[in-house]
Design a protein around this motif. Structure first.
Motif, PDB file in Angstrom:
ATOM      1  N   VAL A 234      45.744  43.112  49.659  1.00  0.00           N
ATOM      2  CA  VAL A 234      44.593  43.295  48.662  1.00  0.00           C
ATOM      3  C   VAL A 234      44.894  44.293  47.631  1.00  0.00           C
ATOM      4  O   VAL A 234      44.740  43.684  46.437  1.00  0.00           O
ATOM      5  CB  VAL A 234      43.327  43.655  49.360  1.00  0.00           C
ATOM      6  N   GLY A 235      45.322  45.449  47.827  1.00  0.00           N
ATOM      7  CA  GLY A 235      45.371  46.352  46.957  1.00  0.00           C
ATOM      8  C   GLY A 235      46.657  46.127  45.873  1.00  0.00           C
ATOM      9  O   GLY A 235      46.436  46.215  44.790  1.00  0.00           O
ATOM     10  N   MET A 236      47.748  45.706  46.597  1.00  0.00           N
ATOM     11  CA  MET A 236      48.742  45.316  45.519  1.00  0.00           C
ATOM     12  C   MET A 236      48.638  44.084  44.707  1.00  0.00           C
ATOM     13  O   MET A 236      48.873  44.262  43.544  1.00  0.00           O
ATOM     14  CB  MET A 236      50.201  44.947  46.432  1.00  0.00           C
ATOM     15  N   THR A 237      47.876  43.089  45.186  1.00  0.00           N
ATOM     16  CA  THR A 237      47.281  42.214  44.408  1.00  0.00           C
ATOM     17  C   THR A 237      46.603  42.388  43.094  1.00  0.00           C
ATOM     18  O   THR A 237      46.567  41.960  42.073  1.00  0.00           O
ATOM     19  CB  THR A 237      46.473  41.009  45.237  1.00  0.00           C
ATOM     20  N   LEU A 238      45.516  43.470  43.685  1.00  0.00           N
ATOM     21  CA  LEU A 238      44.670  43.917  42.273  1.00  0.00           C
ATOM     22  C   LEU A 238      45.564  44.705  41.206  1.00  0.00           C
ATOM     23  O   LEU A 238      45.272  44.516  40.379  1.00  0.00           O
ATOM     24  CB  LEU A 238      43.522  44.770  42.987  1.00  0.00           C
ATOM     25  N   VAL A 239      46.461  45.487  41.889  1.00  0.00           N
ATOM     26  CA  VAL A 239      47.075  46.675  41.121  1.00  0.00           C
ATOM     27  C   VAL A 239      47.759  45.543  40.081  1.00  0.00           C
ATOM     28  O   VAL A 239      48.032  45.805  39.004  1.00  0.00           O
ATOM     29  CB  VAL A 239      47.805  47.387  41.891  1.00  0.00           C
ATOM     30  N   THR A 240      48.491  44.438  40.558  1.00  0.00           N
ATOM     31  CA  THR A 240      49.289  43.666  39.748  1.00  0.00           C
ATOM     32  C   THR A 240      48.822  42.656  38.925  1.00  0.00           C
ATOM     33  O   THR A 240      49.279  42.122  37.958  1.00  0.00           O
ATOM     34  CB  THR A 240      50.291  42.981  40.693  1.00  0.00           C
ATOM     35  N   SER A 241      47.634  42.009  39.281  1.00  0.00           N
ATOM     36  CA  SER A 241      47.247  40.995  38.648  1.00  0.00           C
ATOM     37  C   SER A 241      45.862  41.238  37.681  1.00  0.00           C
ATOM     38  O   SER A 241      45.619  40.573  36.876  1.00  0.00           O
ATOM     39  CB  SER A 241      46.403  39.968  39.781  1.00  0.00           C
ATOM     40  N   VAL A 242      45.311  42.879  37.662  1.00  0.00           N
ATOM     41  CA  VAL A 242      44.069  43.279  36.826  1.00  0.00           C
ATOM     42  C   VAL A 242      44.810  44.032  35.871  1.00  0.00           C
ATOM     43  O   VAL A 242      45.202  45.169  36.228  1.00  0.00           O
ATOM     44  CB  VAL A 242      43.122  43.783  37.389  1.00  0.00           C
ATOM     45  N   GLY A 243      44.767  43.851  34.359  1.00  0.00           N
ATOM     46  CA  GLY A 243      45.192  44.671  33.409  1.00  0.00           C
ATOM     47  C   GLY A 243      44.439  45.998  33.217  1.00  0.00           C
ATOM     48  O   GLY A 243      44.917  47.044  32.727  1.00  0.00           O
ATOM     49  N   GLY A 244      42.950  45.817  33.492  1.00  0.00           N
ATOM     50  CA  GLY A 244      42.268  46.940  33.119  1.00  0.00           C
ATOM     51  C   GLY A 244      42.207  48.144  33.998  1.00  0.00           C
ATOM     52  O   GLY A 244      42.877  48.221  35.025  1.00  0.00           O
ATOM     53  N   ALA A 245      41.265  49.091  33.665  1.00  0.00           N
ATOM     54  CA  ALA A 245      41.278  50.268  34.535  1.00  0.00           C
ATOM     55  C   ALA A 245      40.945  49.912  36.130  1.00  0.00           C
ATOM     56  O   ALA A 245      41.496  50.667  36.644  1.00  0.00           O
ATOM     57  CB  ALA A 245      40.532  51.360  33.830  1.00  0.00           C
ATOM     58  N   SER A 246      39.968  48.918  36.057  1.00  0.00           N
ATOM     59  CA  SER A 246      39.491  48.726  37.331  1.00  0.00           C
ATOM     60  C   SER A 246      40.308  48.169  38.354  1.00  0.00           C
ATOM     61  O   SER A 246      40.285  48.259  39.538  1.00  0.00           O
ATOM     62  CB  SER A 246      38.423  47.461  37.145  1.00  0.00           C
ATOM     63  N   GLY A 247      41.574  47.520  37.808  1.00  0.00           N
ATOM     64  CA  GLY A 247      42.468  46.819  38.755  1.00  0.00           C
ATOM     65  C   GLY A 247      43.400  47.952  39.401  1.00  0.00           C
ATOM     66  O   GLY A 247      43.393  47.933  40.936  1.00  0.00           O
ATOM     67  N   PRO A 248      43.833  48.931  38.899  1.00  0.00           N
ATOM     68  CA  PRO A 248      44.398  50.207  39.611  1.00  0.00           C
ATOM     69  C   PRO A 248      43.512  50.766  40.488  1.00  0.00           C
ATOM     70  O   PRO A 248      43.628  51.244  41.611  1.00  0.00           O
ATOM     71  CB  PRO A 248      45.084  50.930  38.688  1.00  0.00           C
ATOM     72  N   LEU A 249      42.176  51.038  39.894  1.00  0.00           N
ATOM     73  CA  LEU A 249      41.398  51.767  40.753  1.00  0.00           C
ATOM     74  C   LEU A 249      40.822  51.143  42.069  1.00  0.00           C
ATOM     75  O   LEU A 249      40.933  51.686  43.218  1.00  0.00           O
ATOM     76  CB  LEU A 249      40.177  52.016  39.920  1.00  0.00           C
TER      77      LEU A 249
END
Ligand code: ADP
Ligand code: MG
Length: 212
Positions: A71-86
Motif C-alpha cells: 500500500v505504502g509503496m503504491t501511494l509513494v509511486t503513484s501520487v505526485g503531490g505531497a500527500s502521496g509520500p506522506l
C-alpha cells in the motif's frame, strides 16, 4: 476482550472503505485544495487509492506487513503531490512495525498507527497547529491509545479515534498554514479546512466503520 483481533480481511475492508470515501468525496477534497492549494488533493487520493486496490487485488497479501508495505509503496509511486509520500510513509511504517502476522490485536494496531504517525512527522516535520493532516491524525492516534488504555474494545477505540480526527479536521479551519503549499498563502489560508486533514478524517471514519 483480550483475545480480540483485527484480521487481514478486516484491514483490507478498512482500505477499501477509505478508497470509497475519497472517491465519493473526490470533488469535495479538490474544492478544499482549490481554496488553499492547487486543486488536486481529491484526484491524488482517489487515483492513489484506486491503484492500491488494484495492486492488492492482483496480489493478495498473506501477512499484514506485506499488505501495508505494498500500500505504502503504491501511494509513494503513484501520487505526485505531497500527500502521496506522506500517506505512503504512514502505511510503510505501519507495515514495517507489525511484522509478518496475519492479524493485529489492540496493542499491535495502536503501535502500527503510532508508527505511521511518526512516519508522517519524519517526512513532513509538521507540528500540531500547522494546518496539515497531522492535526487530524495526531489526536486520532492519541484517542485510540487512550480508549484502549481505558479498556475499550477495538470498535469503540476506532470510533473514538474517528471522532477525534473529525474534531482535529474542523480545528484546522481558522488556522494559518505553516507547512505545505497552503503556507505560501500566509494569512489567506485561514478560513478553510485543510484538505489533508479532511482526508485523514475519512481514513479514521473508514477504520471505525471497518471495525464496527
Ligand atoms: P500537494 O500539496 O503537493 O498538491 P495534496 O494536495 O495531495 O499535495 O495534499 C495536500 C495536503 O498535504 C495538505 O492539505 C496537508 O494536509 C498535507 N501536507 C502538506 N505538507 C505537509 C507536511 N509537511 N506535513 C504533513 N502534511 C502535509
Ligand atoms: Mg494539492
Amino acid at each position: 476482550m483480550a483475545a480480540e483481533t483485527v484480521s487481514l480481511e478486516r484491514l483490507v475492508a478498512w482500505l477499501s472503505r477509505f478508497t470509497q470515501l475519497v472517491t465519493e468525496n473526490r470533488s469535495y477534497l479538490t474544492e478544499l485544495d482549490s481554496a488553499i492549494g492547487d486543486a488536486d488533493h481529491g484526484s491524488n487520493m482517489a487515483r492513489g487509492m484506486a491503484a492500491v486496490m488494484e495492486k492488492t487485488a492482483a496480489a493478495p497479501s498473506s501477512a499484514v506487513d506485506e499488505l501495508f508495505k505494498l500500500v505504502g509503496m503504491t501511494l509513494v509511486t503513484s501520487v505526485g503531490g505531497a500527500s502521496g509520500p506522506l500517506y505512503g510513509t504512514f502505511f510503510l511504517r505501519f507495515g514495517t512495525t507489525v511484522g509478518a502476522v496475519t492479524e493485529l490485536d489492540s496493542a499491535g494496531l495502536a503501535a502500527a498507527l503510532r508508527a505511521g504517525l511518526g512516519g508522517i512527522v519524519a517526512r513532513g516535520k509538521a507540528e500540531l497547529g500547522d494546518k496539515t493532516m497531522f492535526d487530524a491524525m495526531s489526536p486520532a492516534v492519541d484517542a485510540f491509545d487512550a480508549e484502549i488504555a481505558a479498556g475499550a474494545d477495538l470498535a469503540a477505540a476506532a470510533a473514538g479515534a474517528a471522532t477525534a480526527a473529525a474534531a482535529g479536521r474542523d480545528a484546522t479551519e481558522p488556522l494559518v498554514a505553516r507547512k505545505g503549499r497552503a503556507s505560501y498563502l500566509g494569512d489567506r489560508s485561514a478560513g478553510h479546512l485543510d484538505p489533508g486533514a479532511t482526508s485523514t478524517a475519512f481514513l479514521f471514519q473508514a477504520l471505525a466503520e471497518a471495525l464496527a
